[in-house]
Motif scaffolding. Sequence first.
Motif, PDB file in Angstrom:
ATOM      1  N   TYR A  78       0.826  -1.224   0.000  1.00 61.33           N
ATOM      2  CA  TYR A  78       0.000   0.000   0.000  1.00 61.33           C
ATOM      3  C   TYR A  78       0.859   1.274   0.000  1.00 61.33           C
ATOM      4  O   TYR A  78       0.581   2.230  -0.728  1.00 61.33           O
ATOM      5  CB  TYR A  78      -0.941  -0.011   1.216  1.00 61.33           C
ATOM      6  CG  TYR A  78      -1.665   1.295   1.423  1.00 61.33           C
ATOM      7  CD1 TYR A  78      -2.773   1.627   0.658  1.00 61.33           C
ATOM      8  CD2 TYR A  78      -1.224   2.213   2.383  1.00 61.33           C
ATOM      9  CE1 TYR A  78      -3.434   2.831   0.833  1.00 61.33           C
ATOM     10  CE2 TYR A  78      -1.876   3.420   2.563  1.00 61.33           C
ATOM     11  CZ  TYR A  78      -2.970   3.727   1.787  1.00 61.33           C
ATOM     12  OH  TYR A  78      -3.617   4.930   1.955  1.00 61.33           O
ATOM     13  N   SER A 114      -5.121   1.672  -3.963  1.00 63.29           N
ATOM     14  CA  SER A 114      -5.432   1.982  -2.558  1.00 63.29           C
ATOM     15  C   SER A 114      -6.582   1.079  -2.128  1.00 63.29           C
ATOM     16  O   SER A 114      -7.147   0.344  -2.951  1.00 63.29           O
ATOM     17  CB  SER A 114      -5.806   3.467  -2.401  1.00 63.29           C
ATOM     18  OG  SER A 114      -7.003   3.741  -3.100  1.00 63.29           O
ATOM     19  N   THR A 115      -6.948   1.159  -0.868  1.00 62.57           N
ATOM     20  CA  THR A 115      -7.911   0.168  -0.350  1.00 62.57           C
ATOM     21  C   THR A 115      -9.319   0.309  -0.929  1.00 62.57           C
ATOM     22  O   THR A 115     -10.058  -0.658  -1.013  1.00 62.57           O
ATOM     23  CB  THR A 115      -8.040   0.280   1.182  1.00 62.57           C
ATOM     24  OG1 THR A 115      -8.679   1.521   1.510  1.00 62.57           O
ATOM     25  CG2 THR A 115      -6.687   0.170   1.878  1.00 62.57           C
ATOM     26  N   LYS A 116      -9.726   1.534  -1.225  1.00 61.19           N
ATOM     27  CA  LYS A 116     -11.107   1.865  -1.652  1.00 61.19           C
ATOM     28  C   LYS A 116     -12.128   1.518  -0.561  1.00 61.19           C
ATOM     29  O   LYS A 116     -13.301   1.297  -0.840  1.00 61.19           O
ATOM     30  CB  LYS A 116     -11.489   1.152  -2.972  1.00 61.19           C
ATOM     31  CG  LYS A 116     -10.489   1.304  -4.112  1.00 61.19           C
ATOM     32  CD  LYS A 116     -10.366   2.735  -4.605  1.00 61.19           C
ATOM     33  CE  LYS A 116      -9.462   2.903  -5.807  1.00 61.19           C
ATOM     34  NZ  LYS A 116      -8.087   2.448  -5.705  1.00 61.19           N
ATOM     35  N   ASN A 151      -6.950  10.079  -3.650  1.00 62.17           N
ATOM     36  CA  ASN A 151      -6.524  11.073  -2.667  1.00 62.17           C
ATOM     37  C   ASN A 151      -5.552  12.066  -3.298  1.00 62.17           C
ATOM     38  O   ASN A 151      -5.625  13.271  -3.044  1.00 62.17           O
ATOM     39  CB  ASN A 151      -5.871  10.363  -1.474  1.00 62.17           C
ATOM     40  CG  ASN A 151      -5.494  11.350  -0.397  1.00 62.17           C
ATOM     41  OD1 ASN A 151      -6.311  12.143   0.045  1.00 62.17           O
ATOM     42  ND2 ASN A 151      -4.225  11.342  -0.008  1.00 62.17           N
TER      43      ASN A 151
HETATM   44  P1  FAD Z   1      -6.912   4.748   1.274  1.00 63.19           P
HETATM   45  O1  FAD Z   1      -5.765   5.522   0.768  1.00 63.19           O
HETATM   46  O2  FAD Z   1      -6.905   3.308   1.003  1.00 63.19           O
HETATM   47  O3  FAD Z   1      -7.007   5.006   2.852  1.00 63.19           O
HETATM   48  C1  FAD Z   1      -7.662   4.092   3.739  1.00 63.19           C
HETATM   49  C2  FAD Z   1      -8.752   4.817   4.490  1.00 63.19           C
HETATM   50  O4  FAD Z   1      -8.202   5.818   5.327  1.00 63.19           O
HETATM   51  C3  FAD Z   1      -9.748   5.548   3.591  1.00 63.19           C
HETATM   52  O5  FAD Z   1     -10.748   4.685   3.127  1.00 63.19           O
HETATM   53  C4  FAD Z   1     -10.278   6.627   4.531  1.00 63.19           C
HETATM   54  O6  FAD Z   1     -11.286   6.133   5.349  1.00 63.19           O
HETATM   55  C5  FAD Z   1      -9.074   6.943   5.396  1.00 63.19           C
HETATM   56  N1  FAD Z   1      -8.375   8.131   4.877  1.00 63.19           N
HETATM   57  C6  FAD Z   1      -7.314   8.171   4.061  1.00 63.19           C
HETATM   58  N2  FAD Z   1      -6.923   9.441   3.861  1.00 63.19           N
HETATM   59  C7  FAD Z   1      -7.765  10.220   4.555  1.00 63.19           C
HETATM   60  C8  FAD Z   1      -7.893  11.630   4.748  1.00 63.19           C
HETATM   61  N3  FAD Z   1      -7.062  12.509   4.191  1.00 63.19           N
HETATM   62  N4  FAD Z   1      -8.908  12.065   5.514  1.00 63.19           N
HETATM   63  C9  FAD Z   1      -9.788  11.220   6.097  1.00 63.19           C
HETATM   64  N5  FAD Z   1      -9.694   9.884   5.958  1.00 63.19           N
HETATM   65  C10 FAD Z   1      -8.705   9.393   5.200  1.00 63.19           C
HETATM   66  N6  FAD Z   1     -12.408  10.795   2.527  1.00 63.19           N
HETATM   67  C11 FAD Z   1     -13.623  10.314   2.801  1.00 63.19           C
HETATM   68  O7  FAD Z   1     -13.742   9.175   3.287  1.00 63.19           O
HETATM   69  N7  FAD Z   1     -14.744  11.065   2.563  1.00 63.19           N
HETATM   70  C12 FAD Z   1     -14.669  12.325   2.052  1.00 63.19           C
HETATM   71  O8  FAD Z   1     -15.698  12.979   1.888  1.00 63.19           O
HETATM   72  C13 FAD Z   1     -13.390  12.837   1.718  1.00 63.19           C
HETATM   73  N8  FAD Z   1     -13.255  14.061   1.156  1.00 63.19           N
HETATM   74  C14 FAD Z   1     -11.998  14.556   0.892  1.00 63.19           C
HETATM   75  C15 FAD Z   1     -11.859  15.844   0.380  1.00 63.19           C
HETATM   76  C16 FAD Z   1     -10.602  16.356   0.104  1.00 63.19           C
HETATM   77  C17 FAD Z   1     -10.451  17.773  -0.420  1.00 63.19           C
HETATM   78  C18 FAD Z   1      -9.461  15.571   0.332  1.00 63.19           C
HETATM   79  C19 FAD Z   1      -8.079  16.108   0.035  1.00 63.19           C
HETATM   80  C20 FAD Z   1      -9.583  14.293   0.848  1.00 63.19           C
HETATM   81  C21 FAD Z   1     -10.839  13.765   1.141  1.00 63.19           C
HETATM   82  N9  FAD Z   1     -10.991  12.482   1.679  1.00 63.19           N
HETATM   83  C22 FAD Z   1     -12.245  12.014   1.986  1.00 63.19           C
HETATM   84  C23 FAD Z   1      -9.826  11.689   2.103  1.00 63.19           C
HETATM   85  C24 FAD Z   1      -9.236  10.701   1.077  1.00 63.19           C
HETATM   86  O9  FAD Z   1      -8.973  11.337  -0.129  1.00 63.19           O
HETATM   87  C25 FAD Z   1     -10.146   9.494   0.843  1.00 63.19           C
HETATM   88  O10 FAD Z   1     -10.470   8.901   2.084  1.00 63.19           O
HETATM   89  C26 FAD Z   1      -9.465   8.415   0.011  1.00 63.19           C
HETATM   90  O11 FAD Z   1      -9.024   8.938  -1.210  1.00 63.19           O
HETATM   91  C27 FAD Z   1     -10.423   7.274  -0.250  1.00 63.19           C
HETATM   92  O12 FAD Z   1      -9.813   6.256  -0.977  1.00 63.19           O
HETATM   93  P2  FAD Z   1      -9.361   4.914  -0.278  1.00 63.19           P
HETATM   94  O13 FAD Z   1     -10.463   4.351   0.514  1.00 63.19           O
HETATM   95  O14 FAD Z   1      -8.784   4.033  -1.325  1.00 63.19           O
HETATM   96  O15 FAD Z   1      -8.247   5.432   0.723  1.00 63.19           O
END
Ligand code: FAD
Length: 575
Positions: free
Chosen positions: A302, A315-317, A425
């Motif tokens: 990851y 990423s995990t999604k 992200n």
């Molecule tokens: P991964 O990279 O696999 O991360 C694992 C988990 O960690 C995510 O599923 C999420 O729950 C958490 N996580 C990771 N990064 C963040 C972060 N920066 N803030 C909070 N949690 C995080 N995330 C949301 O879940 N909902 C939103 O509405 C949201 N809006 C965003 C708006 C902006 C402007 C930005 C910069 C980021 C936002 N994020 C949001 C955070 C992040 O971009 C997403 O959680 C992530 O891209 C989701 O993909 P993933 O599950 O593959 O994440």
Amino acid sequence: MLSGKLKLLPARLSPSKITGVAMSSSTTSQQGTVIIWFRNDLRLKDNPIVHESAKLAQEGMNVTPCYVIDNRFLAHPSTWGTPKCGPFRASFLLQSIMDLKKQLNAIGSDLIVLVGKPEVEIPKLIQSLQSSSTTILTASEVTSEEIAVENNLKTALKLSPNSKLKLMWSNTLYHKDDLPYNASQELRDMSDVFTPFKQKVEDKCQVRRPLPTPGPSSLPLPPELMSSNDKIDVGKVPGSVEELNAILTNQGEPVIESPPPDNNSNQNGPDPRGVLLFKGGETEALKRLKYYLWDSDLLSTYFETRNGMIGGDYSTKFAPWLALGCIAPTTIYDEIKKYEQQRTANKSTYWVIFELIWRDFFKFFALKHGSKIFHSNGIVGNRRTNIKQWSQDALLFQKWKTGTTGWPLVDANMRELAATGFMSNRGRQNVASFLVLDLGLDWRLGGDYFENKLIDYDVASNWGNWVFAAGLTGGRVNKFNIVKQSKDYDPMGEYIRLWCPELGKVPPPRIYEPWLMSREEQEKYGCVIGVDYPVAVTVKKVNGGGGGGEKRFGNGRRGGKDMKVGRRSDFEIYG
Ligand code: FAD
């Protein structure tokens, strides 16, 4: 749907399906009933309110699970005029409710599905259950509109004797009560900076063990729902956004918008360029967890892949399922710990936990700061000395939304979001930085648009990330150099080509900065600027923008006229 008059449904649970339930109707009415009011915790596994209900059932109470589809969070417009929830998330929500109902059916229970306002529908449900006393269990929320609904319900319950609302903490990795901060005073002593927060919670708190999943018959329905001559319609989950829209139309409510036409493939259905076919529900969430950890071992890489932008595996999604609580972060943590014991423990396996701590940070940050996370001047508020009016230039904002700024990395990401409801992200950080620090537009326009579009929209994570991106938290401001970010994270321009096909033949490095192409190059690559691809919008000069978002700008460089109230505080006006 249960609305107004309660009516009989043809298909219903027979008592025989709930064998082994040691209760009679008279015992039940003496002991009372529990209503599980599911909100953003659409799961049975590792769910505190479900666990608590099962315990109360052992004491003789019966259990009525319900979900209220509240259009104030769906088709109603925000204060900026955007419908709060677009079709991707609405569809994901309906799938999640459907799956929850199936899970409940499998253990001899059911889910009552209502369309309306919880503060109206739940008191009606209480009345129809005719129980001696009712406890409504729900997971605590941390943001204003959600809290307003809780308060409205509390007020409405004053008219229902012997009923009470009990809020329970759920849905974070660390439990609020375990934090090394003052929980009774809304965490006023919590750090506003992530790293000290993370270090302190890691040092001082333990992640709680997952709670057991309720077994067959552990959530016994009340007699009114079990008997064949009952009076309560358990409701049907709308199978699609169209079906929900038909109900909303009947109620005189606004409807959810249609998905965008698929302009890439001429097919109906999801855009094939999307990262994943997201399907809502606990079953799918657990499948994704199994896939990401055990089937593919993606967890072990990851850290190296997390900045990708194409496909399901970088990423995990987990985010869409986490946002609706189809899976608990504690379940993910527990599974990662098992994986670390049985396969490998490395920086990557830790880093997913690290990201979950970011998620916690935003929840607790929202709890601490309340509506300030929606204010134009963020939590910095009156401490700002260089307050300026945010621009709300409609044309510029339209270009940002539609992916026609002429800045390929921004355009590609914004087109992906509009077409699929998801953005990486890396993409989110870039487009947010671009909106605020390059275009100088009001950051709340961006947060509001994301609220409508994101399939993983989570109030605290979305608005928290936006207020940070706008530099309004008192910490550092990350300004992203869009061209450098394209070179670093899309070196061959594949991502840009996927979403901006008009740049399909333009090679790197021109694909990052197409405005640098000579007339000959434009013709050679079949992309005439201003004809095939937009002229780049002019960005404002902000001193010291770094390539990796590492620049420190003190208290933020832009601001806005501070509002007395946050964007979500006028929620009651929908009543
Ligand atoms: P991964 O990279 O696999 O991360 C694992 C988990 O960690 C995510 O599923 C999420 O729950 C958490 N996580 C990771 N990064 C963040 C972060 N920066 N803030 C909070 N949690 C995080 N995330 C949301 O879940 N909902 C939103 O509405 C949201 N809006 C965003 C708006 C902006 C402007 C930005 C910069 C980021 C936002 N994020 C949001 C955070 C992040 O971009 C997403 O959680 C992530 O891209 C989701 O993909 P993933 O599950 O593959 O994440």
